[in-house]
Design an enzyme around this catalytic site. Structure first.
Site, mmCIF file in Angstrom:
data_model
loop_
_atom_site.group_PDB
_atom_site.id
_atom_site.type_symbol
_atom_site.label_atom_id
_atom_site.label_comp_id
_atom_site.label_asym_id
_atom_site.label_seq_id
_atom_site.Cartn_x
_atom_site.Cartn_y
_atom_site.Cartn_z
ATOM 1 N N ASP A 180 7.827 2.666 8.003
ATOM 2 C CA ASP A 180 6.932 2.806 9.162
ATOM 3 C C ASP A 180 7.694 3.627 10.193
ATOM 4 O OD1 ASP A 180 5.044 2.723 11.132
ATOM 5 O OD2 ASP A 180 5.092 0.558 11.422
HETATM 6 MG MG LIG Z 1 7.244 -1.056 15.473
#
Ligand SMILES: [Mg+2]
Ligand SMILES: Nc1ncnc2c1ncn2[C@@H]1O[C@H](COP(=O)(O)OP(=O)(O)O)[C@@H](O)[C@H]1O
Length: 254
Positions: A180
Site C-alpha cells: 500500500d
Molecule cells: Mg496508511
C-alpha cells in the site's frame, strides 16, 4: 471500488476506545488518521525520561466486526521487514470484545501528506520515490514468506472483476512490495530524506509495478497533478504505461 482519498486526518471528536486509553496511561492521546474502512490511528505522547514508556507511540485500532483490516498480519510483516528496513517496531498488540489494536514505536519524520510536505509536493514526491526504491532494494525476496502476486489477487475478484482487469502482464522484476505504497505511508525527515515506511499489512512478493502504479497514482490525490515524473525519476525507472494501467485497475478492483 476503493476511494483511498477518503483516508484522512479525522475532523471533529473521535471516541477513544478504552483499550487505547489504558495503553496511554497518563499520556496524551491524539487521533491522527481514519482510513476508508473506519480503522483509526492514535498518537500517544508523554514524558520520555523515567516513565518506562516510549515517549511517543502510535496505536492502530480496528472496531470488532470490521472486515478487511488485519492487524495480526500487519504485525507479522512489520516484525519480518524490521530486520532490513526502517518500519515501526511492534510494542504491543491485543484484542477485547470491542476491537483489536496494534501499538508501535514512533518512527522519525512526518507523513508525506503532512501540511509541511503538501506545501512542497515536488520534494515529497521525490522522497516517496527514493523511499520506495530503497525498500524494494533492501527487502530480500528469497527470505520473504509473504506474497502479494497479481494472479492470487485477481483470483479473489468476481468473474466480472477479472474480466475488467484483463491479462496479468509478464513480470518485470519481482521484489518484496510494500503493498500500500500510497504517499501517506512514507515518512519524510525535515531535510527531505525518507525516514521510514508504515502500513505494511499487505507486504509481499510481487512485480515492482504493483507498488509503482499505486504510489504514483496517489501523488495526484495528495498533491494534485504533475508530480509523477519526479517520483519515477527518484525511483530510477521509466514509466511503463501498460503495467501501470494494469496495476491501478487491480488496486481499484481489489
Ligand atoms: Mg496508511
Ligand atoms: N510507528 C509510527 N510512527 C510514525 N507515524 C506513524 C506510525 N504508525 C502510524 N503512523 C502515522 O499514522 C498514519 C496511519 O497509520 P497507518 O498504519 O498508515 O494506518 P492506515 O492503515 O489506516 O492507513 C500513518 O500515515 C502515519 O502518519
Amino acid at each position: 471500488m476503493r476511494t483511498p482519498t477518503l483516508a484522512c486526518v479525522p475532523e471533529g471528536p473521535v471516541a477513544v476506545p478504552d483499550a487505547v486509553r489504558r495503553l496511554a496511561g497518563d499520556d496524551a492521546v491524539t487521533p491522527v488518521w481514519r482510513n476508508v474502512l473506519g480503522g483509526l490511528t492514535f498518537r500517544i505522547s508523554g514524558p520520555a525520561a523515567g516513565s518506562g514508556q516510549e515517549a511517543e507511540r502510535f496505536v492502530k485500532w480496528v472496531t470488532a466486526g470490521t472486515s478487511g483490516l488485519d492487524l495480526d498480519g500487519e504485525a507479522e510483516r512489520l516484525a519480518w521487514a524490521g530486520a532490513y528496513v526502517t518500519v515501526p517496531t511492534v510494542l504491543e498488540r491485543g484484542r477485547d470484545a470491542t476491537g483489536t489494536w496494534l501499538a508501535t514505536r514512533a518512527l522519525p519524520g512526518r507523513s508525506a501528506v503532512d501540511p509541511v510536505w503538501v506545501a512542497r509536493p515536488a520534494a515529497a514526491a521525490r522522497a516517496v520515490g527514493a523511499g520506495l526504491r530503497a525498500l524494494h532494494d533492501a527487502l530480500p525476496v528469497a527470505d520473504c514468506p509473504f506474497t502479494w502476486g497479481a494472479a492470487e489477487r485477481s483470483a479473489r475478484l468476481s468473474a466480472a472483476g477479472r474480466r475488467d482487469l484483463g491479462e496479468v502482464p509478464a513480470i518485470d522484476r519481482l521484489v518484496v512490495c510494500h503493498g500500500d505504497a500510497c504517499a501517506p505511508n512514507t515518512l519524510i525527515d525535515d531535510d527531505g530524506t525518507w525516514s521510514g515506511h508504515v502500513d505494511l499489512a499487505a507486504l509481499g512478493i510481487a512485480d515492482r509495478w504493483a507498488d509503482l502504479a499505486v504510489a504514483s497514482m496517489s501523488l495526484g490525490w495528495n498533491y494534485g497533478d504533475g508530480y509523477e515524473a519526479e517520483f519515477f525519476d527518484a525511483y530510477g525507472i521509466t514509466p511503463d504505461a501498460e503495467r501501470i494501467a494494469f496495476y491501478r485497475r487491480l488496486f481499484q478492483l481489489d
